[in-house]
Structure formats: structure tokens, C-alpha cells
Design a protein around this motif. Sequence first.
Motif, PDB file in Angstrom:
ATOM      1  N   PRO A   1       0.803  -1.064  -0.217  1.00  6.65           N
ATOM      2  CA  PRO A   1       0.015   0.046   0.027  1.00  6.65           C
ATOM      3  C   PRO A   1       0.696   1.263  -0.153  1.00  6.65           C
ATOM      4  N   VAL A   2       0.406   2.385  -0.376  1.00 16.02           N
ATOM      5  CA  VAL A   2       1.190   3.489  -0.492  1.00 16.02           C
ATOM      6  C   VAL A   2       1.371   4.148   0.984  1.00 16.02           C
ATOM      7  N   THR A   3       2.467   4.786   0.994  1.00 17.30           N
ATOM      8  CA  THR A   3       2.783   5.314   2.206  1.00 17.30           C
ATOM      9  C   THR A   3       2.036   6.861   1.966  1.00 17.30           C
ATOM     10  N   ALA A   4       2.110   7.513   3.330  1.00 26.80           N
ATOM     11  CA  ALA A   4       1.393   9.035   3.611  1.00 26.80           C
ATOM     12  C   ALA A   4       2.314  10.059   2.580  1.00 26.80           C
ATOM     13  N   PRO A   5       3.676   9.803   2.752  1.00 26.94           N
ATOM     14  CA  PRO A   5       4.551  10.868   2.070  1.00 26.94           C
ATOM     15  C   PRO A   5       4.458  10.708   0.670  1.00 26.94           C
ATOM     16  N   TYR A   6       4.348   9.451  -0.006  1.00 21.08           N
ATOM     17  CA  TYR A   6       4.012   9.199  -1.502  1.00 21.08           C
ATOM     18  C   TYR A   6       2.384   9.714  -1.693  1.00 21.08           C
ATOM     19  N   ALA A   7       1.422   9.504  -1.008  1.00 16.29           N
ATOM     20  CA  ALA A   7       0.425   9.966  -1.224  1.00 16.29           C
ATOM     21  C   ALA A   7       0.189  11.506  -1.315  1.00 16.29           C
ATOM     22  N   LEU A   8       0.867  12.266  -0.394  1.00 18.94           N
ATOM     23  CA  LEU A   8       0.773  13.621  -0.217  1.00 18.94           C
ATOM     24  C   LEU A   8       1.826  14.389  -1.507  1.00 18.94           C
ATOM     25  N   HIS A   9       2.725  13.519  -1.837  1.00 15.78           N
ATOM     26  CA  HIS A   9       3.583  13.938  -2.945  1.00 15.78           C
ATOM     27  C   HIS A   9       2.496  13.610  -4.198  1.00 15.78           C
ATOM     28  N   ARG A  10       1.947  12.890  -4.361  1.00 18.73           N
ATOM     29  CA  ARG A  10       0.944  12.826  -5.728  1.00 18.73           C
ATOM     30  C   ARG A  10      -0.122  13.804  -5.670  1.00 18.73           C
ATOM     31  N   LEU A  11      -0.604  14.058  -4.361  1.00 17.00           N
ATOM     32  CA  LEU A  11      -1.686  14.901  -4.406  1.00 17.00           C
ATOM     33  C   LEU A  11      -0.955  16.442  -4.493  1.00 17.00           C
ATOM     34  N   HIS A  12       0.021  16.649  -4.166  1.00 20.21           N
ATOM     35  CA  HIS A  12       0.465  18.113  -4.662  1.00 20.21           C
ATOM     36  C   HIS A  12       0.608  18.110  -6.182  1.00 20.21           C
ATOM     37  N   ALA A  13       1.070  17.023  -6.857  1.00 19.17           N
ATOM     38  CA  ALA A  13       1.517  17.134  -8.143  1.00 19.17           C
ATOM     39  C   ALA A  13       0.015  17.130  -8.898  1.00 19.17           C
ATOM     40  N   ALA A  14      -1.089  16.803  -8.356  1.00 19.16           N
ATOM     41  CA  ALA A  14      -2.330  16.637  -8.927  1.00 19.16           C
ATOM     42  C   ALA A  14      -3.099  17.873  -8.759  1.00 19.16           C
ATOM     43  N   MET A  15      -2.793  18.729  -7.653  1.00 19.43           N
ATOM     44  CA  MET A  15      -3.673  19.810  -7.469  1.00 19.43           C
ATOM     45  C   MET A  15      -3.359  21.118  -8.535  1.00 19.43           C
ATOM     46  N   PRO A  16      -4.422  21.681  -8.813  1.00 20.22           N
ATOM     47  CA  PRO A  16      -4.069  22.903  -9.800  1.00 20.22           C
ATOM     48  C   PRO A  16      -3.383  23.895  -9.143  1.00 20.22           C
ATOM     49  N   GLN A  17      -2.829  24.699  -9.917  1.00 22.42           N
ATOM     50  CA  GLN A  17      -1.774  25.689  -9.196  1.00 22.42           C
ATOM     51  C   GLN A  17      -2.393  26.726  -8.211  1.00 22.42           C
ATOM     52  N   ASP A  18      -3.742  27.142  -8.464  1.00 20.01           N
ATOM     53  CA  ASP A  18      -4.379  27.968  -7.635  1.00 20.01           C
ATOM     54  C   ASP A  18      -5.182  27.389  -6.675  1.00 20.01           C
ATOM     55  N   ALA A  19      -5.391  26.041  -6.460  1.00 15.42           N
ATOM     56  CA  ALA A  19      -5.991  25.263  -5.708  1.00 15.42           C
ATOM     57  C   ALA A  19      -5.552  25.537  -4.095  1.00 15.42           C
ATOM     58  N   ILE A  20      -6.658  25.641  -3.253  1.00 13.32           N
ATOM     59  CA  ILE A  20      -6.580  25.755  -1.723  1.00 13.32           C
ATOM     60  C   ILE A  20      -6.550  24.726  -1.025  1.00 13.32           C
ATOM     61  N   LEU A  21      -5.626  24.432   0.066  1.00 16.99           N
ATOM     62  CA  LEU A  21      -5.523  23.375   0.610  1.00 16.99           C
ATOM     63  C   LEU A  21      -6.162  23.621   1.971  1.00 16.99           C
ATOM     64  N   VAL A  22      -7.119  22.692   2.640  1.00 20.33           N
ATOM     65  CA  VAL A  22      -7.598  22.863   3.892  1.00 20.33           C
ATOM     66  C   VAL A  22      -7.076  21.353   4.663  1.00 20.33           C
ATOM     67  N   GLU A  23      -6.527  21.460   6.062  1.00 21.51           N
ATOM     68  CA  GLU A  23      -6.024  20.408   6.275  1.00 21.51           C
ATOM     69  C   GLU A  23      -6.496  20.005   7.689  1.00 21.51           C
ATOM     70  N   GLU A  24      -6.783  18.786   7.986  1.00 20.22           N
ATOM     71  CA  GLU A  24      -6.774  18.219   9.210  1.00 20.22           C
ATOM     72  C   GLU A  24      -6.230  16.772   9.251  1.00 20.22           C
ATOM     73  N   ALA A  25      -4.947  16.396   9.215  1.00 23.49           N
ATOM     74  CA  ALA A  25      -4.544  15.335   9.243  1.00 23.49           C
ATOM     75  C   ALA A  25      -3.340  15.379  10.178  1.00 23.49           C
ATOM     76  N   PRO A  26      -3.440  15.711  11.543  1.00 18.28           N
ATOM     77  CA  PRO A  26      -2.435  16.070  12.122  1.00 18.28           C
ATOM     78  C   PRO A  26      -1.258  14.950  12.185  1.00 18.28           C
ATOM     79  N   SER A  27      -1.414  13.646  12.283  1.00 13.31           N
ATOM     80  CA  SER A  27      -0.264  12.964  12.297  1.00 13.31           C
ATOM     81  C   SER A  27       0.485  12.987  10.956  1.00 13.31           C
ATOM     82  N   HIS A  28      -0.199  13.480   9.913  1.00 17.19           N
ATOM     83  CA  HIS A  28       0.818  13.570   8.378  1.00 17.19           C
ATOM     84  C   HIS A  28       1.003  14.862   8.220  1.00 17.19           C
TER      85      HIS A  28
END
Length: 537
Positions: free
Chosen positions: A354-381
Motif C-alpha cells: 500500500p502507499v505511504t503517506a509521504p507518497y500520497a501527499l507527493h502525488r496530491l501536490h502534483a495533482a492539485m491545480p496551481q491555484d487550488a486551496i488546501l484545507v487540512e486536518e490530518a495532524p499525524s501526517h
Amino acid sequence: MDATTTTRTTVREATLDLLRELGMTTVFGNPGSTELPFLDRWPSDFHYVLGLQEASVLGMADGYARATRRCAFVNLHSAAGVGHALGNLFTAYRNAAPLVVTAGQQTRSLLPNLPFLGASDAAQFPKPYVKFSIEPARAEDVPAAIAQAHRIAMQRPYGPTFVSIPSDDWSAPCQPVVPRAWFPDASPDPAALSEAVRAITAARRPVLVVGPEVDAEGAGPALVALAERIGAPVLTSPFSSRLSFPEDHPLFAGHLPASPQSVSDALIAHDLVLVIGAPVFTFHVPGDCALFRSGIPIIQMTTDAEAASSAPAGTAILGSLHLGLPALAALLPPASRALPAPRPRPSPPAASTPVTAPYALHRLHAAMPQDAILVEEAPSHRPAMHAQMPIREWGGFFTMASGGLGYALPAAVGVALANPGRRVACLIGDGSFMYSPQALWTAVQEKLPLAVIVMNNSGYGAMRSFSRVLQVRDAPGIELPGIDFVSIARGMGCAARTAATPAELDAALTEAMAAKGPMLVEVSLDNGAVASLYDKH
């Protein structure tokens, strides 16, 4: 009609006109019987945003207010409804989110008899996590009380206010209320700025610690100009709830943890600490902060008198940052210091199943449009998020300044409402999602371009990390097996899919970022070790 006859204005009509004048025609609410007289014949120029539970209502209003930098209007149901909302009201207070929160109250004639839906001492209930709280003595005082609540909410530091309104007040006659002209910003004392200039000029190894007030005031460009003028590294304050400095800037040096020892270790090699728009400092674990005994000058610039007065060491300069930062920069000579070396970026993580959290976040960052806004509540990550998802744009990141869960999903709905057509990504842990899942229904009804990324590690990952810090073993209540997030989302009309492999993850993220409405992606994670929240990262 007799020439002396005047049109009768009701409390409801006066309040609606006041809200129009104040630009608060978006109302976040969950209605009950004590609110129906306010909602009667709802005007077409108002937008009523329905939340299915009051905690979601408060979180949505908080996100909307922070994203717009304007006060948001909330309408809750009597005492029990306010009780449901209190967790996110506490968070709104810590977030410095400007809100006017109203709640229905039973009719005045019934209040002496402890009626059903009656709130005892209604104005006391939300304290101390509101800046102002009132149940007006007379029905005709309600519009003026709301106007006063708005002014106080918008006085820095921003924050929520509360007005309890008996249900029969809305039909009572009253005088219209004209909003007062309001210029709440105050410049810092010029003498204090001159002292800061002397300290900065004399320092050989200064460092900046910056926090969420900068973005809240729209003072980001002024901060960047000041940091470049000084030529010093910039660290983000512990638990900063917004972007505090562009994380791809050469001067950006990382994020401070909420550990006294780690903060001291990160700062004690410098000979001046300039704290801008943040407390000195937010801690979550006990420990010794030798910095406070070191004699190293600490200068704090803030709008928050409480944060300034609670600091154990240093000098406080109170005043608006968007006025104070340019004034300070203008007094400084150009920097002659050698600029610090750019902070190294981590290598992309390897793919795995299965994917690791760092890899999932790396791919999320690549997938987000340049002007996208991130709202976060994943404190362990969060350490992995900081490493893999550098935030660059002011207004591009929101999280909670408190520790109360259940904020991010409704806040993301509010942020999306504040930014029509702009993609919003809600990065949320599996445990956090279950606190306010109802907000997903509102996103569907409002057809918001919201991608909800649930990081499923089958438990409260932050508690696992914190248990290691405190050397606690075998604590109950941390594991969360058997939750089907895709089914929950689809049950509320939201598109959803799961991703357990790198290929599934990329396909799901691409679909979510292009969806016309909200979509949930459940990421099945490798439940391995995560980075500590309390080490410098």
C-alpha cells in the motif's frame, strides 16, 4: 394615509437591512422552531447555507470568514444547538475567525418558567470563547446588539461574538440601525519601531518566526519584503493555522514544532528573534525552553494583546501588521548580511503498495491545480505534508489553531463557498472525518468543486505519535477499523472511490480535481511509523 404616519419597521426587517449594509447576506444555519420567525419569507437576495449539525455550521462559517477576511453570520438553534457547535466555536476563537453567532431563544413571556427550548443564562453559555455575548434586554435592542457584535468581531484580533434572540423579538417594532463607520486598524508606536530597528541593525544572526496573523491581515507581501530587507531566515510558528511565509522562498527555513526544547534548539544560535503575527510560543508538550533564559532579544509584533501579554520574555509591539511591517521595512537600511543557504527539499518518495503517506501527499501536490486551496486536518501526517506539499500562495492554506477535531471538512465547504469556481482540497484523517461528515452533504447541495482526500490509517495516528512521545503503551480507543468512507460519501450523494495502489491513487486524484462537484478519495495507507509532530521539520 396621514402625513404623520410612518412605516412600521420590525426587528426582523431592521436586522435584514443591517446585514445587507454589512455585506453579510450569506447565512450559515441549522433551523429550529425558535429561529422560524427570523426565517419567515426568506429574502431572495440572501443565501442560506444549511448544515446538518451545528458543529458543521460553525466550521463552514469559520472557513468562509477566514477565506473572505469578512465577518460571517451564523444562526443556531437555542441552547442544545449552541452546545453542539461549541467545539468549533472554541476553534473559531483560536483561529481568530470573525463571526456573529446568533441563537434562538424561547419567547420572553415563557422564560421565567424554565420552558422547553429555553436557554438559562444564554449569554453565559459560550463564554469564554466569544469576544462579546449578549441577550438584549429589550426586543427593539436586537439590531443594535448585532451591529455591536459585528464591530467587536472585526476588531483585531478577530473572533466570534454571540447574540441570543427570543423568538418573539423578530416581530417587535424598532428603529432602523445605520452601521457605524469603522476603522479598527492602529499603527504600532513609532518609538517601538525605532527600538526594533536598532535591535535588528545590531544583530549579526537574526531570525524571523512568523504566524497566521500575517495572512489574516493580507500582509504577506509586506512580510516578504521585510524578510528580504533584513536578510534573515524565516521559520513558521508552531501550529500556524495559515500560510505564514511562501515555502518555496529561499529564506524559508522550515516549521517550528510545538516542543519547548525543540524551539529553543532551533532558535538559540541566533542573536535576535523577531516574532511576527504569532504567539511566543504555542507549545503542546512540556519541557524546558532555555531560549527564555538566554538573554537573546525577542521582539514580537502582533495585533493580539492577550498573546503579547502572555509571552514570558521579550518585547511586544502591538498594532496592525499591514501598517506596521511596511513602516518597519522603510526604517531599515538594506541588509549587508550573507543570505542563508536555501533549505534542501526532500527527494520524491518511492511508490509502494500500500502507499505511504509521504507518497500520497507527493502525488496530491502534483495533482492539485496551481491555484487550488488546501484545507487540512490530518495532524499525524503534517510533517509529511510540510515536506511534500510546499504552500506558496497567500490564502492558499487553512487549518485549525486549536486541537479540536471536526473542523477541516466544514471549513473546506466554507472556503469553497468563499472562492467560487476555485478548486479546494480537503486533506483529512480518517478519525477527523468522522467528527463532521455531515458537511459533505452541504458540499453536494452547493455543487462545490471540493476534493476530499481521506488518509485512512485505521486509527487516530496523532494519538499513536503522542503515545510514543509520552511513552504510553496499550492505550484503548486509538484503532478505528471497519469504516467505509466511500459508502458514507455515496450515501450523501457524493462521488467517491478508494485508492490502494499508486496507479489507483493517480487516477482517483485526477478525477477528483476535475470533478464538477465534490468527490471523496479514500487513500488506504501503509499503517507504518509516522514522523513526530514535536521534532523540527
